[in-house]
Design a protein around this motif. Sequence first.
Motif, PDB file in Angstrom:
ATOM      1  N   SER A  41     -10.685  32.817  -7.685  1.00 20.15           N
ATOM      2  CA  SER A  41     -10.384  31.459  -8.133  1.00 20.15           C
ATOM      3  C   SER A  41     -10.033  31.439  -9.614  1.00 20.15           C
ATOM      4  O   SER A  41      -9.080  30.773 -10.036  1.00 20.15           O
ATOM      5  N   VAL A  42     -10.790  32.183 -10.413  1.00 24.00           N
ATOM      6  CA  VAL A  42     -10.495  32.273 -11.844  1.00 24.00           C
ATOM      7  C   VAL A  42      -9.142  32.940 -12.059  1.00 24.00           C
ATOM      8  O   VAL A  42      -8.345  32.513 -12.893  1.00 24.00           O
ATOM      9  N   ALA A  43      -8.866  33.985 -11.283  1.00 16.87           N
ATOM     10  CA  ALA A  43      -7.602  34.704 -11.411  1.00 16.87           C
ATOM     11  C   ALA A  43      -6.406  33.792 -11.129  1.00 16.87           C
ATOM     12  O   ALA A  43      -5.417  33.795 -11.866  1.00 16.87           O
ATOM     13  N   VAL A  44      -6.503  33.001 -10.071  1.00 11.95           N
ATOM     14  CA  VAL A  44      -5.399  32.103  -9.700  1.00 11.95           C
ATOM     15  C   VAL A  44      -5.191  31.033 -10.754  1.00 11.95           C
ATOM     16  O   VAL A  44      -4.060  30.783 -11.214  1.00 11.95           O
ATOM     17  N   VAL A  45      -6.270  30.387 -11.167  1.00 11.82           N
ATOM     18  CA  VAL A  45      -6.171  29.307 -12.158  1.00 11.82           C
ATOM     19  C   VAL A  45      -5.652  29.827 -13.496  1.00 11.82           C
ATOM     20  O   VAL A  45      -4.750  29.237 -14.109  1.00 11.82           O
ATOM     21  N   MET A  46      -6.195  30.932 -13.964  1.00  9.78           N
ATOM     22  CA  MET A  46      -5.794  31.471 -15.265  1.00  9.78           C
ATOM     23  C   MET A  46      -4.367  31.993 -15.245  1.00  9.78           C
ATOM     24  O   MET A  46      -3.636  31.872 -16.234  1.00  9.78           O
ATOM     25  N   THR A  47      -3.945  32.576 -14.137  1.00 14.82           N
ATOM     26  CA  THR A  47      -2.553  33.038 -14.026  1.00 14.82           C
ATOM     27  C   THR A  47      -1.602  31.862 -14.149  1.00 14.82           C
ATOM     28  O   THR A  47      -0.580  31.939 -14.857  1.00 14.82           O
ATOM     29  N   MET A  48      -1.911  30.763 -13.481  1.00 14.14           N
ATOM     30  CA  MET A  48      -1.073  29.570 -13.555  1.00 14.14           C
ATOM     31  C   MET A  48      -1.070  28.989 -14.962  1.00 14.14           C
ATOM     32  O   MET A  48      -0.015  28.617 -15.496  1.00 14.14           O
ATOM     33  N   LEU A  49      -2.250  28.917 -15.573  1.00 13.77           N
ATOM     34  CA  LEU A  49      -2.351  28.345 -16.916  1.00 13.77           C
ATOM     35  C   LEU A  49      -1.564  29.159 -17.938  1.00 13.77           C
ATOM     36  O   LEU A  49      -0.820  28.593 -18.757  1.00 13.77           O
ATOM     37  N   ILE A  50      -1.713  30.473 -17.890  1.00 15.79           N
ATOM     38  CA  ILE A  50      -1.006  31.333 -18.842  1.00 15.79           C
ATOM     39  C   ILE A  50       0.505  31.235 -18.631  1.00 15.79           C
ATOM     40  O   ILE A  50       1.272  31.125 -19.596  1.00 15.79           O
ATOM     41  N   SER A  51       0.935  31.254 -17.388  1.00 14.40           N
ATOM     42  CA  SER A  51       2.371  31.191 -17.090  1.00 14.40           C
ATOM     43  C   SER A  51       2.977  29.886 -17.586  1.00 14.40           C
ATOM     44  O   SER A  51       4.032  29.879 -18.246  1.00 14.40           O
ATOM     45  N   VAL A  52       2.316  28.776 -17.282  1.00 17.18           N
ATOM     46  CA  VAL A  52       2.842  27.466 -17.677  1.00 17.18           C
ATOM     47  C   VAL A  52       2.769  27.261 -19.187  1.00 17.18           C
ATOM     48  O   VAL A  52       3.738  26.831 -19.820  1.00 17.18           O
ATOM     49  N   ALA A  53       1.615  27.584 -19.785  1.00 15.33           N
ATOM     50  CA  ALA A  53       1.437  27.393 -21.226  1.00 15.33           C
ATOM     51  C   ALA A  53       2.413  28.248 -22.024  1.00 15.33           C
ATOM     52  O   ALA A  53       3.021  27.779 -22.996  1.00 15.33           O
ATOM     53  N   ALA A  54       2.585  29.505 -21.633  1.00 12.88           N
ATOM     54  CA  ALA A  54       3.500  30.394 -22.344  1.00 12.88           C
ATOM     55  C   ALA A  54       4.941  29.924 -22.202  1.00 12.88           C
ATOM     56  O   ALA A  54       5.735  30.010 -23.149  1.00 12.88           O
ATOM     57  N   THR A  55       5.294  29.408 -21.033  1.00 11.91           N
ATOM     58  CA  THR A  55       6.658  28.906 -20.820  1.00 11.91           C
ATOM     59  C   THR A  55       6.937  27.700 -21.702  1.00 11.91           C
ATOM     60  O   THR A  55       7.997  27.622 -22.352  1.00 11.91           O
TER      61      THR A  55
ATOM     62  N   SER B 138       5.494  38.229 -18.066  1.00 19.63           N
ATOM     63  CA  SER B 138       6.828  37.907 -18.578  1.00 19.63           C
ATOM     64  C   SER B 138       6.813  36.628 -19.399  1.00 19.63           C
ATOM     65  O   SER B 138       7.419  36.564 -20.478  1.00 19.63           O
ATOM     66  N   ALA B 139       6.135  35.604 -18.891  1.00 21.98           N
ATOM     67  CA  ALA B 139       6.044  34.345 -19.633  1.00 21.98           C
ATOM     68  C   ALA B 139       5.377  34.571 -20.979  1.00 21.98           C
ATOM     69  O   ALA B 139       5.829  34.058 -22.018  1.00 21.98           O
ATOM     70  N   LEU B 140       4.314  35.371 -20.978  1.00 21.28           N
ATOM     71  CA  LEU B 140       3.590  35.653 -22.217  1.00 21.28           C
ATOM     72  C   LEU B 140       4.466  36.401 -23.212  1.00 21.28           C
ATOM     73  O   LEU B 140       4.546  36.033 -24.388  1.00 21.28           O
ATOM     74  N   PHE B 141       5.180  37.420 -22.750  1.00 20.02           N
ATOM     75  CA  PHE B 141       5.953  38.258 -23.665  1.00 20.02           C
ATOM     76  C   PHE B 141       7.257  37.588 -24.103  1.00 20.02           C
ATOM     77  O   PHE B 141       7.745  37.863 -25.198  1.00 20.02           O
ATOM     78  N   VAL B 142       7.819  36.731 -23.271  1.00 19.95           N
ATOM     79  CA  VAL B 142       8.981  35.950 -23.711  1.00 19.95           C
ATOM     80  C   VAL B 142       8.572  35.024 -24.853  1.00 19.95           C
ATOM     81  O   VAL B 142       9.278  34.900 -25.861  1.00 19.95           O
ATOM     82  N   ALA B 143       7.406  34.386 -24.703  1.00 18.39           N
ATOM     83  CA  ALA B 143       6.909  33.506 -25.771  1.00 18.39           C
ATOM     84  C   ALA B 143       6.616  34.301 -27.040  1.00 18.39           C
ATOM     85  O   ALA B 143       6.973  33.874 -28.147  1.00 18.39           O
ATOM     86  N   VAL B 144       6.001  35.466 -26.891  1.00 19.08           N
ATOM     87  CA  VAL B 144       5.676  36.303 -28.046  1.00 19.08           C
ATOM     88  C   VAL B 144       6.949  36.728 -28.777  1.00 19.08           C
ATOM     89  O   VAL B 144       6.974  36.797 -30.008  1.00 19.08           O
TER      90      VAL B 144
END
Length: 236
Positions: A205-219, A141-147
């Motif tokens: 660990s990669v999944a958790v970190v990347m999910t947080m990064l994408i969500s925050v960065a896209a927001t 959602s964060a990614l597509f709202v930004a897009v």
Amino acid sequence: MSTVAWITARGLFGRRRFLLLLPLPVLLVLLAVLSRGLGVEPTDWGPPVLVGLGLAVVLPVVALIVGTGVLGAEIDDGTVVHVLTTPLPRWQIVLPKLAVAAGVTAVTVAIPLFVAGLLANSVRLGLALAVAAAVGALAYSALFVAVSLLTRRPVLLGLVYVLIWEGLLGNVVTGTRVLSIQHYVIALADQLAPTGLLSTTVSVSVAVVMTMLISVAATFLAIDRLRSLSVAGETS
């Protein structure tokens, strides 16, 4: 913020695009029920239904429809002018809309995935899929709202990411999975309920970190982009 969220939810449920959310989740449940009813082994129908349809298609497509609709539709029909003229800080506009998009996506997808996981294996797998889908709903959602704020063709760009990057390249070039929300969700679900029905090369660990990064960065990107819009709805 609650007012923005209420207006967003009312507008979303009032648009015809909301009807587009129903067929895929219903199909997911029907296939799971049919497979279980016909006595097909879960190892045979589980991966294609749970992953191939549920996590690879239903989750991202629902998130795409909802995520591009909470702000993108307002830009298309010109009602974004009313949003831009409000004295609210832009983050107080983006965050409630993102919350509605993630919430609607999570509920729409988590329930059928829970049912499918229950039929395939156990309550634990159903809950794992539901929780992982809810986390994935936020990232998507964060990614597509930004897009939706970056291009006039957000659905097309979103489909390119879902179908080409995640669907095609993700199955051929394993290195691309590090940038695939789909595989983050699979890794999280498999960690919560290891069954052998779910598999990915992405670590938890990669999944958790990347999910947080994408969500925050896209927001943050969405907030910054909304600030750059003029009252006319164009970039200033």
